[in-house]
Design an enzyme around this catalytic site. Structure first.
Site, PDB file in Angstrom:
ATOM      1  N   ASP A 221      92.407  47.707 -13.538  1.00  0.00           N
ATOM      2  CA  ASP A 221      93.114  48.250 -14.693  1.00  0.00           C
ATOM      3  C   ASP A 221      92.292  49.326 -15.383  1.00  0.00           C
ATOM      4  OD1 ASP A 221      95.595  48.059 -15.862  1.00  0.00           O
ATOM      5  OD2 ASP A 221      94.958  46.716 -17.461  1.00  0.00           O
ATOM      6  N   ASP A 267     100.442  42.624 -17.197  1.00  0.00           N
ATOM      7  CA  ASP A 267      99.594  42.161 -18.293  1.00  0.00           C
ATOM      8  C   ASP A 267     100.084  40.840 -18.868  1.00  0.00           C
ATOM      9  OD1 ASP A 267      98.089  44.507 -18.049  1.00  0.00           O
ATOM     10  OD2 ASP A 267      99.452  45.606 -19.363  1.00  0.00           O
TER      11      ASP A 267
END
Length: 368
Positions: A221, A267
């Protein structure tokens, strides 16, 4: 996590890019961020609790989860995700965005109908007395594989009742409405159903496997958000329910707002399946006490997501949410286990213990 971008003209007739946050009111920002937080927490809390019943049911029937992440899967997942993400980026960059989104919408239409049907079916079971449901006509679809000797092996089995048929029709109509309008409310309905279904069904093999997966995605990420514009570009171009969105101008324009803040489903789902594993650890290892590790990990997720929002608001740029979620979701439960003197027990826990060698031999003999 990111904000959509608007282009606003200044006094000199030049155009300057402003983030959606810059054009939103403080009240609108607070309402949008709070709404995203709630929408993220609902599938994690509900999905984790439901995962206990789902996986225990599989164990009682002598089955294992179809979607089970092993150590090898966890180690390779960031590489597969990177390849997929960069591939989508190239598609959006060099092909017609409308054509790519059309193909993706068709694909997610089928997935969305299945996820929405499952979620609404669970809600119906919770709301309608079992005495009524038990009297409904039931059906089953069975797909079997047969070898030369005539031995059968079940490949696929689907059981449903008349209520499920009606819910499936409703899900199809909802999918068509989303396909035509692409409204953010319908996007969120499917996104929440995707997240809930994944958290409920997917099994991490063990706590170490969860640590490997989240640690790899931590660096994944960071790289794709801070190192390149790939993640943000794909998130803004992808017109499919792989993200939750909420308009920061909702207080001014209601459901017709178009200045969005967004949160990717990754997420939610990826930390969520780790939270669900800890919930199942509590249920199996310590059934007589409160769900300590589930509560701790759930609070950790809230802290991580709130930190993401604060940092994004402060620095006015998109943030890799897993940069803050992973240390929180891994750190707090592990520290709690150290304090409780249960770190060894937690580390050895396996959701589906591996099949013993003699059992594997027996199974292979049966299939020969």
């Amino acid at each position: 996590m990111a904000d959509e971008v608007d282009i606003t003209a200044n006094d000199s007739n030049d155009t300057i890019p402003l983030s959606g946050r810059d054009t939103a009111t403080h009240e609108g920002l607070l309402f949008a961020y709070g709404s995203l937080l709630v929408m993220a927490l609902v599938p994690i809390f509900w999905g984790a609790r439901r995962s206990v019943y789902f996986h225990e049911g599989l164990k009682q029937r002598g089955e294992s989860a179809a979607e089970r992440i092993t150590a090898k899967d966890a180690a390779m997942f960031p590489l597969y995700a990177s390849a997929g993400l960069f591939g989508l980026y190239l598609f959006f960059r060099y092909l017609s965005k409308e054509y790519v989104n059309l193909l993706l919408s068709i694909y997610f239409f089928g997935l969305g109908v299945g996820a929405l049907t499952r979620v609404t079916s669970i809600l119906v079971e919770m709301l309608i007395p079992s005495s009524i449901l038990n009297h409904m006509t039931c059906y089953s679809l069975l797909l079997e594989q047969r070898d030369r000797r005539g031995d059968k092996e079940e490949v696929f089995k689907l059981e449903f009742n008349i209520a499920d048929i009606g819910l499936c029709v409703l899900a199809v109509l909802t999918g068509i409405a989303y396909f035509v309008t692409k409204h953010w409310l319908l996007n969120n309905v499917f996104g929440i159903c995707f997240a809930f279904t994944a958290i409920e069904l997917i099994s991490l093999q063990s706590i170490p496997v969860g640590c490997i997966l989240l640690t790899g995605l931590f660096f994944y990420d960071i790289f794709w958000v801070f190192g390149t514009d790939v993640m943000v570009t794909v998130a803004r171009s992808f017109e499919a329910p792989i993200k939750l969105v909420f308009p920061m101008d909702f207080l001014e324009h209601g459901i017709y707002g178009n200045n969005f803040s967004l949160l990717g489903l990754g997420d939610i789902v990826l930390p969520g399946i780790f939270v669900a594993l800890l919930c199942r650890y509590d249920a199996r290892q310590h059934p007589d006490r409160s769900r300590l590790y589930f509560i701790v990990s759930f609070i950790a997720y809230i802290i991580g997501l709130l930190t993401t929002i604060v940092v994004m608001h402060t620095f006015r740029t998109a943030q890799p949410a897993l940069l803050y979620l992973v240390p929180a979701c891994l750190g707090l439960p592990l520290v709690t286990a150290v304090i409780k003197g249960e770190i060894a027990d937690l580390w050895k826990f396996e959701d589906y213990p591996d099949v013993k060698p003699e059992e594997e031999t027996t199974k292979s003999d049966k299939t020969e």
